[in-house]
Design a protein around this motif. Structure first.
Motif, PDB file in Angstrom:
ATOM      1  N   GLY A 261     -23.695 -45.715 -25.433  1.00  0.00           N
ATOM      2  CA  GLY A 261     -22.913 -46.024 -26.439  1.00  0.00           C
ATOM      3  C   GLY A 261     -23.594 -47.177 -27.309  1.00  0.00           C
ATOM      4  N   VAL A 262     -22.625 -47.483 -28.599  1.00  0.00           N
ATOM      5  CA  VAL A 262     -23.204 -48.612 -29.276  1.00  0.00           C
ATOM      6  C   VAL A 262     -22.146 -49.423 -29.504  1.00  0.00           C
ATOM      7  CG1 VAL A 262     -24.236 -49.269 -31.533  1.00  0.00           C
ATOM      8  CG2 VAL A 262     -25.269 -47.312 -30.415  1.00  0.00           C
ATOM      9  N   PHE A 263     -22.347 -50.741 -29.461  1.00  0.00           N
ATOM     10  CA  PHE A 263     -21.224 -51.622 -29.984  1.00  0.00           C
ATOM     11  C   PHE A 263     -21.383 -51.769 -31.492  1.00  0.00           C
ATOM     12  CE2 PHE A 263     -21.647 -54.219 -25.670  1.00  0.00           C
ATOM     13  CZ  PHE A 263     -20.490 -53.511 -25.051  1.00  0.00           C
ATOM     14  N   LEU A 264     -20.112 -51.642 -32.123  1.00  0.00           N
ATOM     15  CA  LEU A 264     -20.240 -51.535 -33.561  1.00  0.00           C
ATOM     16  C   LEU A 264     -19.009 -52.363 -34.189  1.00  0.00           C
ATOM     17  CD1 LEU A 264     -21.124 -50.538 -36.434  1.00  0.00           C
ATOM     18  CD2 LEU A 264     -19.691 -48.422 -36.046  1.00  0.00           C
ATOM     19  N   SER A 265     -19.406 -53.486 -34.619  1.00  0.00           N
ATOM     20  CA  SER A 265     -18.511 -54.688 -35.300  1.00  0.00           C
ATOM     21  C   SER A 265     -18.505 -54.337 -36.748  1.00  0.00           C
ATOM     22  CB  SER A 265     -18.854 -56.041 -35.033  1.00  0.00           C
ATOM     23  OG  SER A 265     -20.266 -56.315 -35.827  1.00  0.00           O
ATOM     24  N   GLY A 266     -19.349 -53.477 -37.153  1.00  0.00           N
ATOM     25  CA  GLY A 266     -19.208 -53.400 -38.897  1.00  0.00           C
ATOM     26  C   GLY A 266     -20.010 -54.421 -39.495  1.00  0.00           C
ATOM     27  N   ILE A 272     -26.927 -51.389 -38.371  1.00  0.00           N
ATOM     28  CA  ILE A 272     -28.327 -50.817 -38.502  1.00  0.00           C
ATOM     29  C   ILE A 272     -28.672 -50.344 -37.057  1.00  0.00           C
ATOM     30  CG2 ILE A 272     -29.696 -53.072 -37.988  1.00  0.00           C
ATOM     31  CD1 ILE A 272     -31.660 -52.340 -39.976  1.00  0.00           C
ATOM     32  N   VAL A 273     -28.216 -50.881 -35.925  1.00  0.00           N
ATOM     33  CA  VAL A 273     -28.619 -50.338 -34.769  1.00  0.00           C
ATOM     34  C   VAL A 273     -27.816 -49.162 -34.706  1.00  0.00           C
ATOM     35  CG1 VAL A 273     -28.030 -50.638 -32.074  1.00  0.00           C
ATOM     36  CG2 VAL A 273     -29.002 -52.675 -33.405  1.00  0.00           C
ATOM     37  N   ALA A 274     -26.544 -48.891 -34.827  1.00  0.00           N
ATOM     38  CA  ALA A 274     -25.913 -47.618 -34.900  1.00  0.00           C
ATOM     39  C   ALA A 274     -26.338 -46.520 -35.830  1.00  0.00           C
ATOM     40  CB  ALA A 274     -24.328 -48.054 -35.265  1.00  0.00           C
ATOM     41  N   HIS A 309     -18.986 -43.130 -42.064  1.00  0.00           N
ATOM     42  CA  HIS A 309     -20.149 -42.843 -42.642  1.00  0.00           C
ATOM     43  C   HIS A 309     -21.300 -42.075 -41.876  1.00  0.00           C
ATOM     44  CE1 HIS A 309     -23.273 -43.119 -45.991  1.00  0.00           C
ATOM     45  NE2 HIS A 309     -24.112 -43.504 -45.071  1.00  0.00           N
ATOM     46  N   LEU A 310     -21.592 -42.880 -40.534  1.00  0.00           N
ATOM     47  CA  LEU A 310     -22.534 -42.286 -39.797  1.00  0.00           C
ATOM     48  C   LEU A 310     -22.119 -41.172 -38.763  1.00  0.00           C
ATOM     49  CD1 LEU A 310     -23.917 -45.879 -38.362  1.00  0.00           C
ATOM     50  CD2 LEU A 310     -25.121 -44.309 -40.262  1.00  0.00           C
ATOM     51  N   GLN A 311     -20.667 -40.588 -38.848  1.00  0.00           N
ATOM     52  CA  GLN A 311     -20.189 -39.494 -38.248  1.00  0.00           C
ATOM     53  C   GLN A 311     -20.263 -39.754 -36.736  1.00  0.00           C
ATOM     54  OE1 GLN A 311     -22.079 -35.987 -39.876  1.00  0.00           O
ATOM     55  NE2 GLN A 311     -20.410 -36.083 -41.486  1.00  0.00           N
ATOM     56  N   THR A 312     -20.177 -40.970 -36.241  1.00  0.00           N
ATOM     57  CA  THR A 312     -19.971 -41.353 -34.821  1.00  0.00           C
ATOM     58  C   THR A 312     -18.706 -41.041 -34.194  1.00  0.00           C
ATOM     59  OG1 THR A 312     -19.333 -43.578 -34.961  1.00  0.00           O
ATOM     60  CG2 THR A 312     -21.694 -43.148 -35.260  1.00  0.00           C
ATOM     61  N   ASP A 313     -18.887 -40.872 -32.802  1.00  0.00           N
ATOM     62  CA  ASP A 313     -17.450 -40.711 -32.145  1.00  0.00           C
ATOM     63  C   ASP A 313     -17.048 -42.264 -31.925  1.00  0.00           C
ATOM     64  OD1 ASP A 313     -15.360 -40.301 -30.329  1.00  0.00           O
ATOM     65  OD2 ASP A 313     -16.503 -39.396 -28.784  1.00  0.00           O
ATOM     66  N   HIS A 314     -16.278 -42.839 -32.686  1.00  0.00           N
ATOM     67  CA  HIS A 314     -15.795 -44.160 -32.837  1.00  0.00           C
ATOM     68  C   HIS A 314     -14.495 -44.340 -31.889  1.00  0.00           C
ATOM     69  CE1 HIS A 314     -16.054 -48.126 -33.919  1.00  0.00           C
ATOM     70  NE2 HIS A 314     -14.842 -48.241 -34.567  1.00  0.00           N
ATOM     71  N   SER A 363     -26.193 -52.969 -28.276  1.00  0.00           N
ATOM     72  CA  SER A 363     -25.651 -54.382 -29.379  1.00  0.00           C
ATOM     73  C   SER A 363     -26.519 -54.590 -30.124  1.00  0.00           C
ATOM     74  CB  SER A 363     -25.291 -55.394 -28.219  1.00  0.00           C
ATOM     75  OG  SER A 363     -26.351 -56.143 -27.980  1.00  0.00           O
ATOM     76  N   GLY A 364     -26.056 -55.381 -31.094  1.00  0.00           N
ATOM     77  CA  GLY A 364     -26.950 -56.087 -32.172  1.00  0.00           C
ATOM     78  C   GLY A 364     -27.056 -57.611 -32.079  1.00  0.00           C
ATOM     79  N   ASP A 365     -26.925 -57.961 -30.876  1.00  0.00           N
ATOM     80  CA  ASP A 365     -27.405 -59.635 -30.716  1.00  0.00           C
ATOM     81  C   ASP A 365     -28.735 -60.019 -31.015  1.00  0.00           C
ATOM     82  OD1 ASP A 365     -24.622 -60.340 -29.551  1.00  0.00           O
ATOM     83  OD2 ASP A 365     -25.119 -58.812 -28.040  1.00  0.00           O
ATOM     84  N   GLY A 366     -28.971 -61.072 -31.118  1.00  0.00           N
ATOM     85  CA  GLY A 366     -30.234 -61.651 -31.885  1.00  0.00           C
ATOM     86  C   GLY A 366     -30.583 -61.522 -33.103  1.00  0.00           C
TER      87      GLY A 366
END
Length: 615
Positions: A261-266, A272-274, A309-314, A363-366
């Motif tokens: 899965g992907v951590f998505l904070s918005g 961009i990772v998602a 927008h990305l049509q993920t399973d949020h 994740s989007g860390d870094g």
């Protein structure tokens, strides 16, 4: 992602099992242990496995390769398939489909230089029976932890300090580490809370000779802080190359034999990772975010917008007060040594609930460190202009602005008396709550200052380099590793792919930060996937509502845990000054929640580790 352990100290079987059991949350799928004996030494290797790639028992560790290589390994080598193909062509054979065997074969082919062939996050130790030595390494950016104890004869190592701490009777608590913790909110590498235990630095490898007991460490990678590698293309070419690198970094991190899965904070980085994950994955990507019930802390609406927008399973995880308090009570058990970044609590909540659906989270860390994303880069850029004013004039201006009632003007007044903008930056990131009269080394005097205090690059580039070597390593990577491992969840960050870090360091500053547009090039790549208007808002942090909690629900807890007697028991702090700050916070006259949280964590750790000498 796992937990590793090894030692040349002779412990009995039940003691070794207890050491492994202490951090079994890092790898609950299988626990392995092997003992190796020779005429001159005895070795134990242990491993707690979280099965991610090749779930078969054949990939359990400690793992043997050929007839003389044994390994314990924590992390992932993301380019292992390409490397495996190259090694196969050189005659190496493999019995598993995991990356662990690839490390062994690479070691045999390339020797100690094998680490330069790995793209990943890792900490491993190889026992070479022919050479009678350990060879080990930690990844370039310090995503995976590596602690060790060395007394010039014996060597003991582990993923977490508690595995070494158990049944080791030669440890003392470091007062310098406590001062460093209060200063930096974490304990800087290579220090640990114990004088006798150290962290292997990121980008370092080591050799331990089992016959002589000699340990040698060697740096195999560093960021280009001298500014020698410069990207020569134009902005569009840089944008295209960044998109290619990021896309590949995400793609290789999506590979696993378990759900991802992907951590998505918005925010920009996670979005961009998602976005790239949805393009790299054949099925619908699961995304996860945290929702806070306290007003002013809920950013989940932005994550939901991007997810739609990305049509993920949020999946939105609600952070409630009771669950947050429960994590505070067990904080020391997972972090092992004092750690004061309060965003660790929501990170743990996110990991706890994410683990119910997936075993790997991207994740989007870094991204902030490499692409100049933090608020402080803006004010440090503006502040550098003030420093061009001659010092005598700044001194007069400081006195005048200091008389103003406005809080921000008083801060500006304090900054104007500094001799350099670099000194301002260091002080802005450190705390002066400890006593300077301890007779110990100033905790601000870290070796990493060399990345900031030179003239090879402009200010913003030097600050970014310094943050990569300090904040990203000491804080972010520690937080992410412990918070996710507490729930047996593997976190992977494409932005910490060394190729992206190196590429970002080579770019002109204006590609990353132009005018007030921070993360410029990253945003321009993102806008190819998600509309720009989704991000027209101030950057938000990942924090807990501790400021209010400490004045309300947790007030009695704070006043009890941090009364005068308790504060006097904490070495190195000015307890009277701290006590006054706590009172000002409770009265609503100031916001000192970071200091209060820092001392609560330290006091909790000290309460659970009584009996050690502090020196």
């Amino acid at each position: 992602m796992c937990g590793i352990y090894g030692s040349t100290i002779v412990y009995n079987e039940s003691q070794v099992k207890e050491k492994l059991r202490r951090t079994s949350f890092r790898g609950p799928d299988q626990t392995g242990c092997k003992v190796y004996k020779s005429d001159n030494y005895s070795i134990v290797f242990g491993h707690n496995r979280l099965s991610i790639i090749d779930l078969d028992v054949r990939s359990n560790q400690p793992l043997s390769y050929l007839d003389h290589i044994e390994i314990v390994f924590n992390g992932e080598i993301f380019n292992f398939k390409d490397l495996k193909d190259k090694l196969h062509k050189k005659g190496y054979t493999f019995k598993t489909t995991s990356d662990t065997e690839v490390i062994c074969a690479a070691y045999l082919e390339y020797g100690e230089n094998c680490v330069n062939h790995f793209n990943g996050m890792f900490a491993f130790v190889i026992y070479d029976k022919k050479k009678h030595q350990f060879f080990g390494a930690r990844d370039r950016l310090g995503q995976k932890p590596f602690y060790y104890y060395h007394n010039r004869r014996d060597f003991e190592f582990a993923s977490q300090i508690s595995s070494i701490q158990l049944h080791n009777t030669n440890l003392t608590i470091s007062e310098h580490a406590i001062n460093s913790y209060i200063t930096w909110e974490t304990i800087p590498d290579p220090l640990s809370i114990f004088n006798e235990i150290h962290k292997l630095l990121p980008g370092y490898a080591f050799v331990f000779d089992l016959e002589s007991g000699k340990l040698e460490t060697k740096q195999y990678w560093d960021i280009d802080y001298k500014g020698e590698n410069i990207f020569n293309g134009d902005y569009k070419e840089a944008q295209s190359e960044l998109k290619r690198l990021l896309s590949d970094a995400v793609k290789i991190r999506m590979f696993a034999d378990v759900p991802v899965g992907v951590f998505l904070s918005g925010g920009v980085d996670s979005s961009i990772v998602a976005a790239m994950a949805t393009h790299a994955y054949d099925t619908k990507v699961k995304t996860f975010s945290v929702k806070f019930n306290d007003k002013g802390f809920d950013e989940s609406i932005y994550a939901k917008k991007v997810a739609d927008h990305l049509q993920t399973d949020h999946n939105i995880i609600e952070c409630n007060y009771n669950e947050g308090i429960a994590l505070i009570d067990n904080f020391h058990h997972y972090f092992d040594e004092p750690f004061a970044d309060s965003s660790a609590i929501p990170s743990m909540l996110l990991a706890k609930h994410t683990k119910k659906q997936v075993t790997v989270a991207i994740s989007g860390d870094g991204g902030d460190e490499s692409f100049s994303g933090y608020h402080r880069y803006n004010w440090i850029n503006q502040g550098s202009k003030f420093m061009k004013i001659p010092y005598p004039i700044r001194l007069i201006m400081s006195k005048l602005t200091g008389l103003a009632p406005h809080y921000k003007l008083k801060i500006i007044s304090e900054f104007m008396v500094y001799n350099s903008i670099e000194s301002i930056y260091i002080d802005s990131k450190t705390d002066k709550s400890f006593s300077q009269n301890t007779g110990l080394k100033d905790p601000k005097e870290v070796d990493e200052l060399k990345y900031l205090l030179h003239n090879n690059k402009n200010l913003i580039e030097r600050v970014s380099d310094f943050d990569i070597k300090t904040y990203l390593n000491w804080d972010i990577n520690t937080k992410v590793d412990r918070a996710t491992m507490a729930y047996s969840l593997e976190a992977r960050s494409p932005f910490m792919d060394y190729r992206i870090v190196e590429f970002a360091r080579s770019l002109p500053s204006e590609y990353k930060f132009k005018g007030k547009n921070q993360k410029r090039i990253l945003k321009d790549v993102l806008y190819q996937y998600v509309p720009k208007e989704y991000f027209d808002r101030p950057k938000a942090g990942f924090t807990m509502p501790f400021e209010n909690w400490f004045r309300k629900e947790l007030k009695e807890y704070v006043l009890t845990e941090l009364d005068t007697k308790s504060l006097m028991e904490i070495p190195g702090i000015n307890y009277q000054d701290v006590s006054n700050k706590i009172k000002k916070h409770m009265d609503g006259n100031a916001n000192h929640y970071p200091l209060i949280w820092k001392l609560l964590v330290l006091k909790q750790w000290l309460n659970n580790n009584k009996g050690y000498e502090i020196r």
